[in-house]
Design a protein around this motif. Structure first.
Motif, PDB file in Angstrom:
ATOM      1  N   SER A 141      81.196  39.940  90.726  1.00  0.00           N
ATOM      2  CA  SER A 141      80.146  40.427  89.826  1.00  0.00           C
ATOM      3  C   SER A 141      80.784  41.366  88.811  1.00  0.00           C
ATOM      4  CB  SER A 141      79.055  41.171  90.587  1.00  0.00           C
ATOM      5  OG  SER A 141      78.176  41.801  89.669  1.00  0.00           O
ATOM      6  N   THR A 142      80.552  41.077  87.540  1.00  0.00           N
ATOM      7  CA  THR A 142      81.115  41.906  86.467  1.00  0.00           C
ATOM      8  C   THR A 142      80.075  42.846  85.862  1.00  0.00           C
ATOM      9  OG1 THR A 142      80.739  40.054  84.943  1.00  0.00           O
ATOM     10  CG2 THR A 142      82.966  40.310  85.851  1.00  0.00           C
ATOM     11  N   ARG A 170      82.013  34.038  88.180  1.00  0.00           N
ATOM     12  CA  ARG A 170      81.421  35.298  87.723  1.00  0.00           C
ATOM     13  C   ARG A 170      79.914  35.341  87.927  1.00  0.00           C
ATOM     14  NH1 ARG A 170      80.192  36.668  82.374  1.00  0.00           N
ATOM     15  NH2 ARG A 170      81.384  34.886  81.597  1.00  0.00           N
ATOM     16  N   GLU A 171      79.468  36.459  88.510  1.00  0.00           N
ATOM     17  CA  GLU A 171      78.047  36.779  88.620  1.00  0.00           C
ATOM     18  C   GLU A 171      77.760  37.987  87.736  1.00  0.00           C
ATOM     19  OE1 GLU A 171      75.972  34.915  90.187  1.00  0.00           O
ATOM     20  OE2 GLU A 171      77.357  33.685  91.375  1.00  0.00           O
ATOM     21  N   ARG A 172      76.511  38.118  87.303  1.00  0.00           N
ATOM     22  CA  ARG A 172      76.122  39.240  86.440  1.00  0.00           C
ATOM     23  C   ARG A 172      75.018  40.022  87.154  1.00  0.00           C
ATOM     24  NH1 ARG A 172      74.689  37.063  80.702  1.00  0.00           N
ATOM     25  NH2 ARG A 172      75.460  39.076  79.962  1.00  0.00           N
ATOM     26  N   LEU A 173      75.447  40.930  88.031  1.00  0.00           N
ATOM     27  CA  LEU A 173      74.521  41.640  88.904  1.00  0.00           C
ATOM     28  C   LEU A 173      74.586  43.147  88.663  1.00  0.00           C
ATOM     29  CD1 LEU A 173      75.447  39.794  92.240  1.00  0.00           C
ATOM     30  CD2 LEU A 173      73.626  39.187  90.616  1.00  0.00           C
ATOM     31  N   VAL A 175      74.474  47.075  90.085  1.00  0.00           N
ATOM     32  CA  VAL A 175      75.243  47.611  91.212  1.00  0.00           C
ATOM     33  C   VAL A 175      74.485  47.435  92.528  1.00  0.00           C
ATOM     34  CG1 VAL A 175      74.422  50.000  90.852  1.00  0.00           C
ATOM     35  CG2 VAL A 175      76.572  49.584  92.070  1.00  0.00           C
ATOM     36  N   GLU A 177      72.273  45.069  93.214  1.00  0.00           N
ATOM     37  CA  GLU A 177      72.333  43.637  93.524  1.00  0.00           C
ATOM     38  C   GLU A 177      73.722  43.235  94.012  1.00  0.00           C
ATOM     39  OE1 GLU A 177      69.040  42.003  90.271  1.00  0.00           O
ATOM     40  OE2 GLU A 177      71.142  42.302  89.687  1.00  0.00           O
ATOM     41  N   SER A 178      74.748  43.838  93.431  1.00  0.00           N
ATOM     42  CA  SER A 178      76.125  43.538  93.838  1.00  0.00           C
ATOM     43  C   SER A 178      76.362  43.947  95.281  1.00  0.00           C
ATOM     44  CB  SER A 178      77.122  44.258  92.927  1.00  0.00           C
ATOM     45  OG  SER A 178      77.067  43.759  91.608  1.00  0.00           O
ATOM     46  N   ILE A 187      79.384  37.294  97.257  1.00  0.00           N
ATOM     47  CA  ILE A 187      80.474  37.614  96.340  1.00  0.00           C
ATOM     48  C   ILE A 187      81.582  38.279  97.138  1.00  0.00           C
ATOM     49  CG2 ILE A 187      78.999  37.843  94.291  1.00  0.00           C
ATOM     50  CD1 ILE A 187      79.243  40.905  94.605  1.00  0.00           C
ATOM     51  N   PHE A 190      83.077  43.452  93.292  1.00  0.00           N
ATOM     52  CA  PHE A 190      82.273  43.723  92.098  1.00  0.00           C
ATOM     53  C   PHE A 190      82.854  44.892  91.315  1.00  0.00           C
ATOM     54  CE2 PHE A 190      80.142  46.250  95.426  1.00  0.00           C
ATOM     55  CZ  PHE A 190      79.934  47.482  94.812  1.00  0.00           C
ATOM     56  N   TRP A 192      81.905  48.154  88.901  1.00  0.00           N
ATOM     57  CA  TRP A 192      80.818  49.104  88.616  1.00  0.00           C
ATOM     58  C   TRP A 192      81.427  50.335  87.963  1.00  0.00           C
ATOM     59  CZ3 TRP A 192      76.269  50.532  87.389  1.00  0.00           C
ATOM     60  CH2 TRP A 192      75.871  51.869  87.516  1.00  0.00           C
TER      61      TRP A 192
END
Length: 323
Positions: A141-142, A170-173, A175, A177-178, A187, A190, A192
Motif C-alpha cells: 500500500s502506497t 500496489r494498493e491505495r489504502l 493508514v 486500512e493498511s 498486503i 505499507f 505511511w
C-alpha cells in the motif's frame, strides 16, 4: 421557509444594527482540512478547531476528514475559508502547478511550520523484507488517493530503483486500512508518512501474535533531494516508539506546514496563528507532536511556500525573524 425563531432572530438583528457589539455580527466559518481518522492530522486538526472556536470571537472552526495533503490543497484552491495541514513536498507541487497539480497552480501561503512527518515503511516479521528494494514483487500500500504519503512513497520507490506500476502490486489504502490489510495478510507492507506515534501503527504493533518491522529508508534521501529539491532529511524513529521495534528506524522526514489561500484576510490569518501559539498546552494534550509548534521553527527556509502577511504580522510582533 423561515421558522418563527429565525424571524425573531432577524428582527433582533435589525434592532441591534449599528451597535459595535451587536450579537448578530456574522460568524466566520473556517474549515480545517486534515486527513484520515487513523493518522495524526485529524486529531491535531480537531484540537485546532476547538481552540479557534473557543477563543476567536465570531469564529466557528470545523475539522474535516480528508484523504490527506493533496486533497487538502485542492480544497484550499479557490476557497479562502479553508486552512489545511500538508506535507511541504505536496505543497510545493501545488504552488508550482506540478505533478498531481500539473497546469493548476494553487495560490498558497504558509501560516505555520508545524512538526516533522516521518516516513514509516512498515511490514511484519516473516515477509522477507529488509530494504525498500525488497518490496519488488510484494503487495504494497502506497497510501490513500489524495495523500502526500502516496507522493513520497512513489519518490522513495523510484529512488530505490523500483517502478511503482511494474515492480509492486500496489494498493491505495489509508493508514488504518493498511493496518487492517496487513493483519488480514492482504498486503505485505505499507508506506505511511506521519507523526509519532501514529495510532494505527501503534494498533498494529500491539496486535497479539504480530511483530512489527520498520524498514530503514534514510539512505534514499540524497537521491530524492537531487531530483525534487532539498525537502527531505535523514531522521530517526526511536526504538521505543512502537512495541516490537528491535532498533532505531533510520528514515526520511519531511516537514508539515499549515497553509491557507492567499486570499484569506490578513486579520483572519493573524487570529489563527496567534490563537494556535497561545494554545500550545491545550493542543499538546491532544497530541504530543504539537509540542513542535515553536516560534523558533518559523523560517522561510523551512517551507517552499511564502508566508501569509497575517502570519508575518504575528511573528514580527513576537520578534521572530523569518529569514
Amino acid at each position: 421557509m423561515r421558522t418563527p425563531f429565525a424571524r425573531f432572530a432577524a428582527l433582533l438583528c435589525l434592532a441591534f444594527a449599528g451597535f459595535a457589539a451587536s450579537p448578530c455580527a456574522s460568524a466566520e466559518n473556517i474549515s480545517i482540512a486534515t486527513g484520515g481518522t487513523g493518522g495524526v492530522y485529524y486529531p491535531i486538526g480537531g484540537g485546532i478547531a476547538a481552540v479557534l472556536s473557543k477563543k476567536v470571537p465570531g469564529m466557528e472552526a470545523t475539522a474535516e476528514v480528508t484523504g490527506g495533503s493533496v486533497d487538502n490543497l485542492k480544497l484550499i484552491d479557490g476557497d479562502a475559508s479553508y486552512i489545511g495541514l500538508t506535507m511541504s513536498d505536496a505543497a510545493q507541487d501545488a504552488y508550482r502547478g506540478q505533478d498531481k497539480f500539473k497546469g493548476n497552480k494553487v495560490p498558497l501561503r504558509t501560516l505555520m511550520i508545524l512538526y516533522p512527518n516521518r516516513m514509516h515503511v512498515v511490514t511484519v516479521q516473516g515477509k522477507g523484507i529488509e530494504t525498500v528494494a525488497d518490496l519488488k514483487g510484494k503487495r504494497v500500500s502506497t497510501g490513500a488517493p489524495g495523500s502526500a504519503t502516496e507522493v513520497m512513497a512513489f519518490r522513495m520507490l523510484e529512488a530505490a530503483g523500483l517502478d511503482k506500476d511494474k515492480d509492486v502490486t500496489r494498493e491505495r489504502l489509508s493508514v488504518a486500512e493498511s493496518v487492517n490489510a496487513i493483519k488480514d495478510n492482504k498486503i505485505d507492507a505499507f508506506f505511511w508518512v506521519g507523526g509519532l506515534p501514529t495510532a494505527a501503527v501503534t494498533d498494529l504493533a500491539n496486535t497479539p501474535g504480530t511483530t512489527i518491522k520498520m524498514i530503514d529508508n534514510a539512505d534514499l534521501v540524497p537521491a530524492m533531494n537531487k531530483k525534487y529539491g532539498n525537502l527531505y532529511v535523514a531522521d530517526t524513529i526511536p526504538k521505543g516508539t512502537y512495541r516490537g521495534m528491535d532498533k532505531d528506524n533510520r528514515q526520511a522526514t519531511v516537514m508539515n506546514i499549515l497553509v491557507a489561500n492567499e486570499k484569506m484576510s490578513e486579520q483572519t490569518a493573524y487570529n489563527i496563528v496567534k490563537t494556535i501559539f497561545e494554545s500550545r498546552d491545550e493542543l499538546i494534550a491532544v497530541h504530543k507532536d504539537t509540542a513542535e509548534f515553536k516560534l523558533e521553527n518559523q523560517k522561510a527556509s523551512a517551507t517552499p511556500i511564502p508566508f501569509h502577511p497575517g502570519a508575518v504580522k504575528y511573528y514580527k510582533e513576537r520578534g521572530v525573524s523569518l529569514e
